[in-house]
Design a protein around this motif. Structure first.
Motif, PDB file in Angstrom:
ATOM      1  N   ASP A  40      65.908 119.542 -23.960  1.00 15.02           N
ATOM      2  CA  ASP A  40      66.000 120.058 -25.445  1.00 15.02           C
ATOM      3  C   ASP A  40      66.528 121.350 -25.879  1.00 15.02           C
ATOM      4  OD1 ASP A  40      65.017 117.489 -26.124  1.00 15.02           O
ATOM      5  OD2 ASP A  40      63.106 118.102 -26.576  1.00 15.02           O
ATOM      6  N   ASP A 100      70.450 121.648 -24.754  1.00 15.20           N
ATOM      7  CA  ASP A 100      70.972 120.514 -25.808  1.00 15.20           C
ATOM      8  C   ASP A 100      71.236 121.603 -27.231  1.00 15.20           C
ATOM      9  OD1 ASP A 100      71.592 118.636 -24.097  1.00 15.20           O
ATOM     10  OD2 ASP A 100      69.939 117.375 -25.258  1.00 15.20           O
ATOM     11  N   SER A 104      67.784 118.305 -35.128  1.00 17.46           N
ATOM     12  CA  SER A 104      66.895 117.268 -34.808  1.00 17.46           C
ATOM     13  C   SER A 104      67.612 116.139 -34.304  1.00 17.46           C
ATOM     14  CB  SER A 104      65.958 116.949 -35.683  1.00 17.46           C
ATOM     15  OG  SER A 104      66.284 116.322 -36.989  1.00 17.46           O
ATOM     16  N   GLU A 105      68.805 116.107 -34.894  1.00 20.40           N
ATOM     17  CA  GLU A 105      69.699 114.759 -34.628  1.00 20.40           C
ATOM     18  C   GLU A 105      70.303 114.998 -33.352  1.00 20.40           C
ATOM     19  OE1 GLU A 105      72.418 114.838 -37.820  1.00 20.40           O
ATOM     20  OE2 GLU A 105      70.978 113.742 -38.959  1.00 20.40           O
ATOM     21  N   ARG A 106      70.449 116.146 -33.071  1.00 19.06           N
ATOM     22  CA  ARG A 106      71.094 116.318 -31.603  1.00 19.06           C
ATOM     23  C   ARG A 106      70.121 115.987 -30.433  1.00 19.06           C
ATOM     24  NH1 ARG A 106      75.346 119.551 -29.586  1.00 19.06           N
ATOM     25  NH2 ARG A 106      75.535 119.239 -27.111  1.00 19.06           N
ATOM     26  N   ILE A 107      68.843 116.335 -30.697  1.00 18.59           N
ATOM     27  CA  ILE A 107      67.707 116.077 -29.741  1.00 18.59           C
ATOM     28  C   ILE A 107      67.008 114.925 -30.023  1.00 18.59           C
ATOM     29  CG2 ILE A 107      67.894 118.409 -28.761  1.00 18.59           C
ATOM     30  CD1 ILE A 107      65.140 118.789 -30.295  1.00 18.59           C
ATOM     31  N   ARG A 108      67.386 114.095 -31.075  1.00 19.03           N
ATOM     32  CA  ARG A 108      66.701 112.938 -31.265  1.00 19.03           C
ATOM     33  C   ARG A 108      65.460 112.941 -31.497  1.00 19.03           C
ATOM     34  NH1 ARG A 108      70.586 112.483 -27.588  1.00 19.03           N
ATOM     35  NH2 ARG A 108      68.901 112.433 -25.964  1.00 19.03           N
ATOM     36  N   CYS A 109      64.722 113.855 -32.711  1.00 18.59           N
ATOM     37  CA  CYS A 109      63.363 114.060 -32.829  1.00 18.59           C
ATOM     38  C   CYS A 109      63.291 114.197 -34.307  1.00 18.59           C
ATOM     39  CB  CYS A 109      62.895 115.127 -32.067  1.00 18.59           C
ATOM     40  SG  CYS A 109      63.561 116.754 -32.937  1.00 18.59           S
ATOM     41  N   HIS A 110      62.068 114.131 -34.968  1.00 21.14           N
ATOM     42  CA  HIS A 110      61.859 114.476 -36.463  1.00 21.14           C
ATOM     43  C   HIS A 110      62.243 115.857 -36.595  1.00 21.14           C
ATOM     44  CE1 HIS A 110      59.620 114.988 -39.905  1.00 21.14           C
ATOM     45  NE2 HIS A 110      59.898 113.586 -40.171  1.00 21.14           N
ATOM     46  N   TYR A 111      62.667 116.316 -37.578  1.00 21.08           N
ATOM     47  CA  TYR A 111      63.180 117.561 -38.029  1.00 21.08           C
ATOM     48  C   TYR A 111      62.055 118.503 -38.126  1.00 21.08           C
ATOM     49  CZ  TYR A 111      61.347 117.143 -42.787  1.00 21.08           C
ATOM     50  OH  TYR A 111      60.742 116.889 -44.044  1.00 21.08           O
ATOM     51  N   GLN A 133      69.866 118.686 -38.830  1.00 23.88           N
ATOM     52  CA  GLN A 133      71.127 118.595 -37.922  1.00 23.88           C
ATOM     53  C   GLN A 133      70.904 118.833 -36.441  1.00 23.88           C
ATOM     54  OE1 GLN A 133      73.556 121.595 -40.032  1.00 23.88           O
ATOM     55  NE2 GLN A 133      74.809 120.110 -40.997  1.00 23.88           N
ATOM     56  N   LYS A 172      59.876 118.717 -35.530  1.00 23.77           N
ATOM     57  CA  LYS A 172      59.680 119.509 -34.284  1.00 23.77           C
ATOM     58  C   LYS A 172      60.666 120.716 -34.030  1.00 23.77           C
ATOM     59  CE  LYS A 172      60.135 118.377 -29.483  1.00 23.77           C
ATOM     60  NZ  LYS A 172      60.518 117.206 -28.297  1.00 23.77           N
TER      61      LYS A 172
END
Length: 298
Positions: free
Chosen positions: A73, A76, A49-56, A47, A58
């Motif tokens: 990041d 956010d 990772s979806e906020r900062i548009r990256c692979h989980y 969830q 990360k």
């Protein structure tokens, strides 16, 4: 009292005001704060990772201080986790500080990636507790002794590389002269004093240096008696920080190192090393034995 009794933890502001504050430790501090806030908010890494548009994955690397951080990041994620808006505003400065280059990066040609982290951790430490089996602990070595160690340990290195390694070691030792530098608790096997590294003159200067350091208010030296059996047959270093981070244990071999920070792991090494403070010679007796050893190299 245990050798590693935890003192009061000063505020992060105090750490940030110290010019020696370590980018490595700042990244760990920010990452730890993000993990605690995420757990408290009941948000999964996916969830987040979806906020900062990256692979989980990360998210885990950010929380473990393994990657450089981006201000956007972090802000956010703090907003997603419901952090105080003032914390999100202040985070920009913290992130920028955490992304500074460490002074040791100029020694990149002789510092492997796995050792780079140790330097950064020690730069931000409040306590460094180390046990050495074969050599004088690195933070206590004279340049001449360090040169002899590097020459033996890196037989294929040319003189310039060896000198760079010595320079790096000397630079690392400057943390001990800072007004709020770490406390160093150094234990070493008695055989270290009988193991000739370099010439007798090199050993004489090394032991003289240790005698002088034994009077330093933040340095404790203890010799582990000959024949004392300990299951740690390799050097062990435990690092504690002036902020709310877990202890980290550093284990090194010839070509890489391990960093342990899980409570079960660090508790094991605390239980292993803490009795050494009682079993080893007292600091006063250690100083006396150093004076005796000095006579062997006159």
């Amino acid at each position: 009292m245990s050798a590693l009794s935890r003192p009061g933890i000063p505020s992060l502001d105090r750490m940030l005001s110290d010019p020696g504050s370590s980018p490595t430790v700042l990244r760990l501090t920010i990452g730890s704060r993000l993990r605690k806030l995420r757990d408290a908010a009941g948000i999964t890494p996916l969830q987040a990772s979806e906020r900062i548009r990256c692979h989980y994955s990360k998210i885990s690397r950010m929380e473990c201080g393994k990657v450089p951080l981006k201000v956007c990041d972090v802000q956010d994620l703090l907003e997603l986790y419901g952090a105080d808006p003032r914390e999100a505003d202040a985070s920009a400065d913290l992130v920028e500080l955490s992304n500074r280059s460490g002074w040791w990066e100029r020694y990149g040609s002789v510092v492997p990636d796995w050792f780079d982290k140790l330097i950064g951790l020690q730069e931000g430490a409040s306590v460094i507790w180390t046990y050495e089996v074969l050599l004088v602990p690195g933070l206590l070595q004279t340049p001449e002794y360090a040169f002899a160690v590097a020459r033996e340990g890196f037989p294929l290195a040319d003189r310039l590389e060896i000198e760079a390694r010595v320079d790096l070691r000397v630079e690392r030792q400057k943390i001990l002269s800072r007004s709020e530098g770490p406390r160093l608790w150094a234990l070493f096997d008695s055989g270290v004093l009988n193991r000739h590294i370099g010439s007798p003159e090199v050993m004489y200067r090394q032991i003289s240096h240790m005698i002088n350091l034994s009077e330093h208010p933040r340095i404790t030296l203890q010799i582990v008696p000959e024949g004392f059996v300990i299951t740690a047959s390799t050097p062990v270093t435990l690092i504690r920080f002036p902020v709310d981070l877990p202890d980290i244990v550093y284990l090194e071999n010839s070509f890489d190192a391990r960093y342990l920070d899980r409570e079960k792991e660090t508790a094991h090494f605390r239980a292993l090393l803490d009795p050494l403070a009682t079993t080893a010679y007292s600091p006063e007796t250690t100083r006396s034995k150093l004076l005796d050893a000095l006579e062997l190299y006159r």
